[in-house]
Design a protein around this motif. Structure first.
Motif, PDB file in Angstrom:
ATOM      1  N   GLU A 299       7.822  -1.287 -11.065  1.00 48.11           N
ATOM      2  CA  GLU A 299       7.254  -0.529 -12.223  1.00 48.11           C
ATOM      3  C   GLU A 299       6.206  -0.075 -11.711  1.00 48.11           C
ATOM      4  O   GLU A 299       5.196  -0.584 -10.753  1.00 48.11           O
ATOM      5  CB  GLU A 299       7.134  -1.486 -13.384  1.00 48.11           C
ATOM      6  CG  GLU A 299       6.067  -2.734 -12.992  1.00 48.11           C
ATOM      7  CD  GLU A 299       5.901  -3.756 -14.209  1.00 48.11           C
ATOM      8  OE1 GLU A 299       4.931  -4.006 -14.526  1.00 48.11           O
ATOM      9  OE2 GLU A 299       7.078  -4.154 -14.674  1.00 48.11           O
ATOM     10  N   GLN A 300       5.681   1.263 -12.011  1.00 47.01           N
ATOM     11  CA  GLN A 300       4.376   1.755 -11.811  1.00 47.01           C
ATOM     12  C   GLN A 300       3.324   1.195 -12.792  1.00 47.01           C
ATOM     13  O   GLN A 300       3.608   0.899 -13.779  1.00 47.01           O
ATOM     14  CB  GLN A 300       4.439   3.273 -12.024  1.00 47.01           C
ATOM     15  CG  GLN A 300       3.013   3.999 -11.251  1.00 47.01           C
ATOM     16  CD  GLN A 300       3.477   5.493 -11.003  1.00 47.01           C
ATOM     17  OE1 GLN A 300       4.120   5.956 -11.895  1.00 47.01           O
ATOM     18  NE2 GLN A 300       2.186   6.146 -10.699  1.00 47.01           N
TER      19      GLN A 300
ATOM     20  N   PHE B 117       0.433   3.206  -8.178  1.00 50.21           N
ATOM     21  CA  PHE B 117       0.400   1.691  -7.726  1.00 50.21           C
ATOM     22  C   PHE B 117       1.643   1.108  -8.172  1.00 50.21           C
ATOM     23  O   PHE B 117       2.142   1.750  -9.192  1.00 50.21           O
ATOM     24  CB  PHE B 117      -0.780   0.969  -8.025  1.00 50.21           C
ATOM     25  CG  PHE B 117      -1.913   0.837  -7.059  1.00 50.21           C
ATOM     26  CD1 PHE B 117      -2.164  -0.357  -6.808  1.00 50.21           C
ATOM     27  CD2 PHE B 117      -2.642   1.920  -7.075  1.00 50.21           C
ATOM     28  CE1 PHE B 117      -3.423  -0.485  -5.836  1.00 50.21           C
ATOM     29  CE2 PHE B 117      -3.770   1.972  -6.192  1.00 50.21           C
ATOM     30  CZ  PHE B 117      -4.204   0.714  -5.636  1.00 50.21           C
ATOM     31  N   TYR B 118       2.510   0.321  -7.555  1.00 56.31           N
ATOM     32  CA  TYR B 118       3.504  -0.274  -7.938  1.00 56.31           C
ATOM     33  C   TYR B 118       3.514  -1.724  -7.929  1.00 56.31           C
ATOM     34  O   TYR B 118       3.023  -2.298  -7.106  1.00 56.31           O
ATOM     35  CB  TYR B 118       4.838   0.263  -7.285  1.00 56.31           C
ATOM     36  CG  TYR B 118       5.125   1.817  -7.113  1.00 56.31           C
ATOM     37  CD1 TYR B 118       5.841   2.367  -8.283  1.00 56.31           C
ATOM     38  CD2 TYR B 118       4.586   2.574  -6.382  1.00 56.31           C
ATOM     39  CE1 TYR B 118       6.033   3.547  -8.422  1.00 56.31           C
ATOM     40  CE2 TYR B 118       4.518   3.825  -6.538  1.00 56.31           C
ATOM     41  CZ  TYR B 118       5.341   4.481  -7.355  1.00 56.31           C
ATOM     42  OH  TYR B 118       5.591   5.754  -7.586  1.00 56.31           O
TER      43      TYR B 118
ATOM     44  N   SER C  11      -0.560   4.802   7.806  1.00 63.05           N
ATOM     45  CA  SER C  11       0.655   4.170   7.002  1.00 63.05           C
ATOM     46  C   SER C  11       0.560   4.991   5.666  1.00 63.05           C
ATOM     47  O   SER C  11      -0.362   5.654   5.402  1.00 63.05           O
ATOM     48  CB  SER C  11       0.363   2.921   6.505  1.00 63.05           C
ATOM     49  OG  SER C  11       1.482   2.482   5.736  1.00 63.05           O
ATOM     50  N   GLU C  12       1.928   5.317   4.957  1.00 61.61           N
ATOM     51  CA  GLU C  12       2.008   6.182   3.606  1.00 61.61           C
ATOM     52  C   GLU C  12       1.845   5.007   2.752  1.00 61.61           C
ATOM     53  O   GLU C  12       0.735   5.252   1.806  1.00 61.61           O
ATOM     54  CB  GLU C  12       3.509   6.338   3.748  1.00 61.61           C
ATOM     55  CG  GLU C  12       3.828   7.486   2.617  1.00 61.61           C
ATOM     56  CD  GLU C  12       3.043   8.714   2.983  1.00 61.61           C
ATOM     57  OE1 GLU C  12       2.977   9.383   1.785  1.00 61.61           O
ATOM     58  OE2 GLU C  12       3.062   9.056   4.126  1.00 61.61           O
ATOM     59  N   TYR C  13       2.425   4.010   2.456  1.00 62.28           N
ATOM     60  CA  TYR C  13       2.050   2.804   1.466  1.00 62.28           C
ATOM     61  C   TYR C  13       1.992   1.728   2.355  1.00 62.28           C
ATOM     62  O   TYR C  13       2.376   1.208   3.384  1.00 62.28           O
ATOM     63  CB  TYR C  13       3.034   2.766   0.497  1.00 62.28           C
ATOM     64  CG  TYR C  13       3.091   3.666  -0.812  1.00 62.28           C
ATOM     65  CD1 TYR C  13       2.649   3.146  -1.941  1.00 62.28           C
ATOM     66  CD2 TYR C  13       3.289   5.004  -0.713  1.00 62.28           C
ATOM     67  CE1 TYR C  13       2.358   3.947  -2.985  1.00 62.28           C
ATOM     68  CE2 TYR C  13       3.135   5.815  -1.846  1.00 62.28           C
ATOM     69  CZ  TYR C  13       2.695   5.160  -3.048  1.00 62.28           C
ATOM     70  OH  TYR C  13       2.326   5.875  -4.190  1.00 62.28           O
TER      71      TYR C  13
ATOM     72  N   VAL D  34       2.119 -15.664  -7.538  1.00 65.35           N
ATOM     73  CA  VAL D  34       2.961 -15.921  -6.509  1.00 65.35           C
ATOM     74  C   VAL D  34       4.470 -15.117  -6.838  1.00 65.35           C
ATOM     75  O   VAL D  34       4.772 -14.715  -8.135  1.00 65.35           O
ATOM     76  CB  VAL D  34       3.442 -17.355  -6.528  1.00 65.35           C
ATOM     77  CG1 VAL D  34       4.631 -17.851  -5.521  1.00 65.35           C
ATOM     78  CG2 VAL D  34       1.881 -18.326  -6.200  1.00 65.35           C
ATOM     79  N   ASN D  35       4.901 -14.691  -5.778  1.00 67.74           N
ATOM     80  CA  ASN D  35       6.191 -13.733  -5.553  1.00 67.74           C
ATOM     81  C   ASN D  35       5.837 -12.332  -5.990  1.00 67.74           C
ATOM     82  O   ASN D  35       6.903 -11.594  -5.822  1.00 67.74           O
ATOM     83  CB  ASN D  35       7.325 -14.441  -6.428  1.00 67.74           C
ATOM     84  CG  ASN D  35       7.685 -15.855  -5.885  1.00 67.74           C
ATOM     85  OD1 ASN D  35       7.246 -16.090  -4.645  1.00 67.74           O
ATOM     86  ND2 ASN D  35       8.562 -16.484  -6.447  1.00 67.74           N
ATOM     87  N   ASP D  36       4.760 -12.012  -6.447  1.00 67.63           N
ATOM     88  CA  ASP D  36       4.524 -10.330  -6.808  1.00 67.63           C
ATOM     89  C   ASP D  36       4.350  -9.605  -5.531  1.00 67.63           C
ATOM     90  O   ASP D  36       3.389 -10.223  -4.715  1.00 67.63           O
ATOM     91  CB  ASP D  36       3.439 -10.381  -7.610  1.00 67.63           C
ATOM     92  CG  ASP D  36       3.509 -10.320  -9.134  1.00 67.63           C
ATOM     93  OD1 ASP D  36       4.987 -10.677  -9.542  1.00 67.63           O
ATOM     94  OD2 ASP D  36       2.639 -10.073  -9.956  1.00 67.63           O
ATOM     95  N   LEU D  37       4.882  -8.588  -5.586  1.00 69.95           N
ATOM     96  CA  LEU D  37       4.678  -7.537  -4.596  1.00 69.95           C
ATOM     97  C   LEU D  37       3.972  -6.563  -5.234  1.00 69.95           C
ATOM     98  O   LEU D  37       4.301  -5.955  -6.218  1.00 69.95           O
ATOM     99  CB  LEU D  37       6.090  -6.827  -4.072  1.00 69.95           C
ATOM    100  CG  LEU D  37       5.923  -5.718  -3.197  1.00 69.95           C
ATOM    101  CD1 LEU D  37       5.448  -5.624  -1.934  1.00 69.95           C
ATOM    102  CD2 LEU D  37       7.588  -5.101  -3.170  1.00 69.95           C
ATOM    103  N   ILE D  38       2.727  -5.917  -4.523  1.00 69.09           N
ATOM    104  CA  ILE D  38       2.143  -4.759  -5.025  1.00 69.09           C
ATOM    105  C   ILE D  38       2.123  -3.858  -3.810  1.00 69.09           C
ATOM    106  O   ILE D  38       1.708  -4.169  -2.859  1.00 69.09           O
ATOM    107  CB  ILE D  38       0.436  -5.210  -5.334  1.00 69.09           C
ATOM    108  CG1 ILE D  38       0.530  -6.372  -6.411  1.00 69.09           C
ATOM    109  CG2 ILE D  38      -0.343  -4.094  -5.360  1.00 69.09           C
ATOM    110  CD1 ILE D  38      -0.925  -6.987  -6.515  1.00 69.09           C
ATOM    111  N   LEU D  39       2.407  -2.521  -4.178  1.00 73.97           N
ATOM    112  CA  LEU D  39       2.654  -1.538  -3.157  1.00 73.97           C
ATOM    113  C   LEU D  39       1.495  -0.506  -3.682  1.00 73.97           C
ATOM    114  O   LEU D  39       1.459  -0.441  -4.992  1.00 73.97           O
ATOM    115  CB  LEU D  39       4.091  -0.922  -3.394  1.00 73.97           C
ATOM    116  CG  LEU D  39       5.012  -0.808  -2.251  1.00 73.97           C
ATOM    117  CD1 LEU D  39       6.317  -0.333  -2.669  1.00 73.97           C
ATOM    118  CD2 LEU D  39       4.542  -0.666  -1.081  1.00 73.97           C
TER     119      LEU D  39
END
Length: 165
Positions: A3-4, A11-12, A96-98, A128-133
């Motif tokens: 999700e954005q 950011f995602y 890097s792109e992201y 914990v377990n979150d990915l932030i792009l």
């Protein structure tokens, strides 16, 4: 599902399904890693692409799936362990792109801090377990850890294009 989000554009965030075995492997590996190139934390940066470890095949697969959705390729990746008084100076990921950060373990409520081009600072919640792009040109940092809070993360960079795993 990715999700954005965020007060910044592009950011995602998503929550990954990281098994206890995968998490434990990263923890054991980082607590025993002796070849860090950075004195401010234990890191596999420029020494080992952590997601190439066979024990992390499932985690890598989930990341690749997220990156495919955004037409990005996984590039270099590393793990970091922050102990008391460790920090990470403000920096970007040139070339890097992201970039991504995955919270593996930690007892601190504060995650990574980001500075947008307008000068606004936002500190993510350490979940914990979150990915932030985030776009790699965004300045980001980790404040000095006031205690030994077992903060372990995996970070990575990306390139444009469809991912091949």
């Amino acid at each position: 599902m990715i999700e954005q989000f965020w007060p910044f554009e592009h950011f995602y965030r998503t929550t990954l399904k990281i098994s206890k075995e995968e998490s434990d492997q990263v923890k054991i590996f980082m607590h025993n890693f002796k070849h860090s190139v950075d004195p401010t934390q234990v890191t596999t940066y420029q020494k080992l692409n952590i997601l190439s470890l066979p024990a992390l095949k499932n985690l890598r697969s989930q990341i690749v799936e997220v990156l495919n959705f955004l037409n990005l390729n996984l590039d270099d990746n590393w793990a970091q362990l922050y102990k008391e008084n460790n920090f990470h100076v403000p920096h970007t990921h040139y070339g890097s792109e992201y970039s991504g950060v995955i919270y593996i373990e930690g007892n601190s409520p504060n995650g990574t801090s980001f500075l947008n081009p307008k000068g606004d600072v936002y500190t993510s919640e350490f979940k914990v377990n979150d990915l932030i792009l985030f776009p790699s040109y965004i300045l980001h940092f980790v404040n000095v850890q006031q205690e030994d809070n077992n903060r372990i993360i995996i970070s990575f960079n990306t390139k444009k294009g469809g991912n091949h795993g």
